[in-house]
Write a protein that holds these residues in place. Structure first.
Motif, PDB file in Angstrom:
ATOM      1  N   ALA A  74      32.357 -15.731  11.007  1.00  9.21           N
ATOM      2  CA  ALA A  74      32.038 -15.586   9.580  1.00  9.21           C
ATOM      3  C   ALA A  74      31.030 -14.457   9.383  1.00  9.21           C
ATOM      4  CB  ALA A  74      31.490 -16.899   9.037  1.00  9.21           C
ATOM      5  N   ARG A  75      30.031 -14.412  10.272  1.00  4.42           N
ATOM      6  CA  ARG A  75      29.025 -13.353  10.201  1.00  4.42           C
ATOM      7  C   ARG A  75      29.669 -11.975  10.295  1.00  4.42           C
ATOM      8  NH1 ARG A  75      26.871 -10.530  14.336  1.00  4.42           N
ATOM      9  NH2 ARG A  75      27.586 -11.928  15.970  1.00  4.42           N
ATOM     10  N   ARG A  76      30.638 -11.853  11.224  1.00  6.78           N
ATOM     11  CA  ARG A  76      31.301 -10.559  11.417  1.00  6.78           C
ATOM     12  C   ARG A  76      32.314 -10.272  10.314  1.00  6.78           C
ATOM     13  NH1 ARG A  76      32.051 -12.869  16.981  1.00  6.78           N
ATOM     14  NH2 ARG A  76      30.393 -11.942  18.224  1.00  6.78           N
ATOM     15  N   ASN A  77      32.589 -11.278   9.497  1.00 10.44           N
ATOM     16  CA  ASN A  77      33.676 -11.203   8.532  1.00 10.44           C
ATOM     17  C   ASN A  77      34.984 -10.783   9.212  1.00 10.44           C
ATOM     18  OD1 ASN A  77      34.659 -11.693   5.961  1.00 10.44           O
ATOM     19  ND2 ASN A  77      34.326  -9.588   5.272  1.00 10.44           N
TER      20      ASN A  77
ATOM     21  N   GLY B  92      28.519 -16.297   5.981  1.00 10.74           N
ATOM     22  CA  GLY B  92      29.046 -15.022   5.500  1.00 10.74           C
ATOM     23  C   GLY B  92      30.514 -15.001   5.114  1.00 10.74           C
ATOM     24  N   ALA B  93      31.172 -16.151   5.053  1.00  9.58           N
ATOM     25  CA  ALA B  93      32.605 -16.169   4.741  1.00  9.58           C
ATOM     26  C   ALA B  93      32.888 -15.485   3.396  1.00  9.58           C
ATOM     27  CB  ALA B  93      33.117 -17.611   4.710  1.00  9.58           C
TER      28      ALA B  93
ATOM     29  N   LYS C  46      44.004 -12.396   1.246  1.00 13.48           N
ATOM     30  CA  LYS C  46      42.620 -11.950   1.109  1.00 13.48           C
ATOM     31  C   LYS C  46      42.114 -11.420   2.443  1.00 13.48           C
ATOM     32  CE  LYS C  46      38.098 -12.841  -0.580  1.00 13.48           C
ATOM     33  NZ  LYS C  46      37.841 -11.825  -1.569  1.00 13.48           N
ATOM     34  N   LYS C  47      41.405 -10.305   2.356  1.00 17.67           N
ATOM     35  CA  LYS C  47      40.839  -9.681   3.548  1.00 17.67           C
ATOM     36  C   LYS C  47      39.542 -10.404   3.926  1.00 17.67           C
ATOM     37  CE  LYS C  47      41.484  -5.633   5.892  1.00 17.67           C
ATOM     38  NZ  LYS C  47      42.670  -5.735   6.755  1.00 17.67           N
TER      39      LYS C  47
ATOM     40  N   ARG D  63      34.439 -13.585  -2.507  1.00 20.69           N
ATOM     41  CA  ARG D  63      33.689 -12.329  -2.631  1.00 20.69           C
ATOM     42  C   ARG D  63      34.299 -11.279  -1.715  1.00 20.69           C
ATOM     43  NH1 ARG D  63      28.177 -14.827   0.280  1.00 20.69           N
ATOM     44  NH2 ARG D  63      29.248 -15.636   2.104  1.00 20.69           N
ATOM     45  N   ASP D  64      34.026 -10.037  -2.004  1.00 17.74           N
ATOM     46  CA  ASP D  64      34.564  -8.950  -1.193  1.00 17.74           C
ATOM     47  C   ASP D  64      33.480  -8.346  -0.322  1.00 17.74           C
ATOM     48  OD1 ASP D  64      37.206  -9.082  -2.104  1.00 17.74           O
ATOM     49  OD2 ASP D  64      36.610  -8.097  -3.977  1.00 17.74           O
TER      50      ASP D  64
END
Lengths: 299, 385, 205
Positions: free
Chosen positions: A125-128, A180-181, A205-206, A268-269
């Protein structure tokens, strides 16, 4: 709820095909899940999401860990990976980075993703990392006989908490958001239409997307806690669920019998890992940067 | 097939073993690495992180060794040649995924720069005490290949070999360096790409309809596929049939586990990698591997100078163990002397193969340094008596 | 190769100082010169671990005309020290009859070890004269080349050029030459005094 989605034809003649059949490995049926278990419902929703997504399914891969939900990969008619306990996310990370045109879905349970695999979850999640994580949360370790897990609410009786769970549980959606998701939602297996829609949404979704699905385990969790069968679980979900899109995830913690806040909480993007990588390397190396081509050539 | 020139740093270099190993991975075609920092192996991926953006590939530093050792397998099934690097405690953490690579027949490379143990042990000093762990560390029956370089040059050469063997046999390959070899700097010659032979991945030629993921070819090795090509295959760590589907029965288990062992037989019997010297007239054979083989060679020379007919058998491929060679030697020599930087691990394999036909003398060393040649010499002299 | 390598047989060298002095690079240059530019063999090892973070730093190079089997330096033939601590720790291990090279303004020697050849050079000051103190390690290598005669100075120059970024080549080659000239003059002077193999000679400071 849409009648159409739940209305699976029971006609056993050869001409009748369940609309989700193309998305399943029918040669592996019947599945191993118990009567009343919610995992199959989520798979049904996933199949419908795949269908409506319009994606080329040759380019969708599914990765599971270990546990009841860990068996989903084995039934999905996709490139599918049943990995080790807790490690679906790092496996998916390698798969995605080596072959970025794949849409990689991680499909696993609460114990797998948040206890033994919890560290991988927060770091992905942190790294997305551009993977879609679907967590079927049945509030227990079901495959091994109903032990306490990281999402089991307090006061619940489990195989390893015969006198009641006293340690606090994770609020999974809050954890996902804090780590961070890009997308965080929660549904129950009662909310099949909404769940399908969320699944379809994340397939387009990216970034790191997370869907928590509350799902009944009548055999273990409900039996031990005198919460009835699968149908009782549906009634319970219907009764206590409250749709609150955009609700602060800090207000969405679960208790044994209290309100279940459902909805889409985060959308969110943020630039995903590969985008950040390419950006950084281009900025520092310029023309010397070679866009990753990771797959090896054929012999 | 030859190496992709993009990854090959042709020339004469002065490199340490860790860096040379990294160049080996690049020459071998690895374009994906995942790692977690741990002494004394980190330099391998530090160099990879520095080199790979201009070669075209990815390095990712994962959150732990569990993650690194499974991320590489995800990458392999995505189509990459991939590896991870670790030492000591990190190797212990990777054990489960060595088993996963074995049962899913995922070709990949684990580099282990051995340090003193157990536990945190001696992070900055050498040992060779993970040799049994490399073979037996994951649960269940399975086979791996392990290679033991004794110089930075071999860290390059054998890493290329290791990747090639991983592809040929579809097993995890262990590069068993040690801190001394990993941190020692020597001349390393990297040839032209056209002179580096690469074993390409054997992708199936079958259509998705006729393809079965774990149907072996005549060599007992199944063909590979990669995700995204329409095969809709299923990979599991459960015991599985030739379709790759879980199958929890005695027959499937027997067939799978035996095939995983048998596919390496040709390697064990005919293609073991070793170096032999002065074996024709030898009465004492010094068996060794890795850094210890250099010191052992010095001791063997000293013994020869004193008139003892000492020979050298240096194991390069430690697993599968080159048993044929040891059995053959056991029939005609007086004794084996086996120094290793552990309290006696591979020596048990020599004892097993010698089966009482020759004396087997272990020369243990708990690690942290290497043997003094004189200590090995002493053992040779006693063995010759 | 030829020059010194085969003639000298196996030679063990230790270079020690404190972190930031470029001890490892100095050892690398010597190893490269021998192994790559003179076709001999060189094995370099360095101290790792907590003791190598900040504080002290040491590197070992073994040079030989034959393949090097034993990887570690046990009793160096040549010790190059650039800090007082390094001198204190390593001087007792120097081989009798060995060569001790010191950065003479950083190392004070009250009781020099017996029976060794001793050479001092104000490498830091010479480096500062070139405008960059950081090249003191290469000044030391130049000085080493002049007083030991083990390696062809041109091989060492090539190794220097090969070991530093292009923008730093000129400066480092100047540093090498400066150290080399200082060493050559010293050797010349000693020869004139009829003392080509000085035992425990105190240099002027």
């Amino acid at each position: 709820m849409s009648e159409a989605i739940l209305d699976i034809p029971l006609d056993s003649t050869k001409t009748a095909i369940n609309p989700v059949e193309p998305y399943l490995r029918m040669d592996r049926m019947p599945h191993i899940w118990c009567p009343g278990c919610g995992i199959g419902t989520t798979v049904n929703c996933f199949a419908r999401a795949l269908e409506s997504s319009g994606l080329n399914l040759d380019k969708v891969a599914i990765v599971s860990g270990i546990g009841c939900t860990g068996r989903v990969a084995g039934y999905a008619n996709l490139d599918s990976f049943h990995t080790t306990h807790g490690r679906a996310i790092p496996f998916a990370t390698g798969l995605k980075l080596s072959n970025p045109e794949l849409q990689v879905v991680v499909y696993s349970g609460d114990g797998d993703l948040f206890a033994i695999g919890g560290n991988h979850f927060i770091h992905a999640a942190r790294r997305n990392m551009d993977i879609k994580v679907i967590c079927v949360n049945n509030l227990t370790y079901a495959m091994t006989g109903g032990q306490t897990g990281p999402a089991t609410p307090t006061e619940v009786i489990s195989a390893t908490s015969p006198y009641g769970v006293f340690e606090p549980s994770f609020n999974l959606v809050q954890l996902a958001e804090a780590a961070g998701a890009s997308y965080v939602a929660r549904w129950t297996t009662y909310h099949v239409k909404q769940l399908s829609r969320s699944m379809e949404e994340v397939l387009h979704k990216k970034g790191f997307c997370f869907i928590e699905v509350l799902s009944p385990c009548p055999t273990l969790y409900q039996r031990r806690n005198k919460m009835g069968d699968g149908l009782d679980a549906m009634k319970f979900y219907k009764e206590v669920s409250k749709v609150r899109h955009g609700a602060p995830t800090s207000e969405c913690a679960l208790t044994r019998a209290g309100e279940i806040v459902v909805g889409k909480f985060v959308d969110r993007d943020r630039p995903d890992y590969l985008e950040l990588l390419n950006r950084q390397m281009t900025a520092t190396l310029g023309d010397r940067y070679a866009t990753p081509e990771v797959t090896c050539s054929e012999g | 097939m030859h190496a992709d020139p993009n990854g090959v740093l042709t020339g004469v270099h002065f490199l340490d073993g860790d860096h040379a190993c990294c160049e080996g991975t690049l020459a071998a075609g690895a374009r994906f690495a995942a790692g977690y920092p741990i002494t004394p192996s980190t330099e391998v991926v530090e160099r990879f992180a520095w080199r790979i953006p201009t070669v075209g590939g990815i390095f990712i530093q994962m959150e732990d060794e569990l993650a690194a050792s499974i991320a590489i397998q995800g990458a392999v099934w995505g189509g990459a040649k991939a590896f991870t690097v670790t030492s000591g405690p990190g190797f212990s953490l990777m054990m489960e995924h060595i088993g996963y690579a074995a049962i899913t027949e995922t070709p990949c490379v684990f580099v282990n720069v051995q340090r003193g143990g157990p536990s945190t042990g001696l992070p900055t000093l050498p040992a060779q005490a993970d040799m049994m762990q490399a073979k037996w560390g994951s649960h269940g029956d399975y086979s791996i290949i392990a290679l033991c370089p004794n110089s930075p040059q071999e860290c390059f050469d054998l890493t290329v070999t290791g990747f090639n063997l991983a592809e040929e046999f579809r097993v995890p390959v262990m590069m068993m360096l040690d801190e001394c070899v990993g941190h020692m700097t020597e001349k390393v010659v990297i040839p032209e790409a056209g002179q580096i032979a690469i074993t390409p991945r054997r992708f199936t030629y079958k259509s998705p309809a006729e393809f079965r993921l774990f149907e072996p070819r005549e060599d007992l090795v199944p063909d590979m596929v990669k995700a995204g090509d329409g095969y809709r295959f299923h990979v599991t760590g459960l015991t599985h049939d030739e379709r790759g589907y879980p199958s929890m029965n005695v027959e499937t288990q027997d067939r799978l586990v035996r095939r995983m062992r048998d596919k390496l037989k040709p390697f064990a019997n005919g293609r073991a990698v070793f170096e032999a010297e002065n074996l024709d007239d030898a009465e004492v054979v010094v068996v060794s591997y890795g850094i210890t083989s250099r010191v052992a060679q010095r001791a063997t020379q000293m013994a020869r100078a004193q008139g003892v007919r000492a020979g050298k058998f240096r194991i390069i491929s430690a697993w599968p163990f080159p048993e044929q060679h040891i059995r053959e030697l056991a029939g005609r020599v007086k004794a084996f002397v086996f120094p290793e930087l552990n309290l006696g691990q591979m020596v048990h394999e020599v004892e097993r193969c010698a089966a009482g036909r020759a004396k087997v003398i272990s020369v243990p060393h708990a690690g942290g340094s290497v043997h003094k040649p004189e200590v090995i010499l002493q053992a040779i002299l006693e063995a010759a008596r | 190769m030829q020059r010194g390598l085969t003639k000298l047989g196996l030679t063990e060298i230790r270079i020690a100082g404190f972190g930031g002095q470029g001890v490892i690079l100095a050892a690398t240059v010597i190893g490269k010169a021998a192994a790559i530019f003179e076709g001999g063999y060189a094995t370099m090892t360095q101290s790792f671990g907590p003791e190598a973070r900040g504080g002290s730093s040491a590197a070992q190079v073994i040079l030989s005309g034959e393949p090097i089997l034993y990887p570690y330096v046990t009793q160096p033939d040549i010790l190059v020290v650039m800090s007082q601590e390094a001198y204190t720790v390593f001087a007792p291990q120097l081989k009798p009859g060995g060569i001790l090279i010191v950065e003479q303004e950083l190392v004070r020697i009250d009781h020099p070890p017996q029976g060794v050849r001793f050479y001092g050079v104000p490498a830091t000051r010479l480096a500062e004269e070139l405008g960059r103190k950081v090249v003191l390690n290469i000044v030391m290598v130049g000085f080493f080349a002049a007083v030991t005669h083990m390696l062809d100075p041109d091989s060492l120059r090539q190794a220097v050029a090969d070991s530093v970024p292009p923008a730093m080549q000129k400066l480092n080659l100047q540093a090498f030459d400066k150290g080399f000239e200082y060493g050559a003059e010293l050797v010349q002077r000693l020869a004139e005094n009829g003392d080509a193999e000085p035992l425990l000679l105190e240099t002027e400071s």
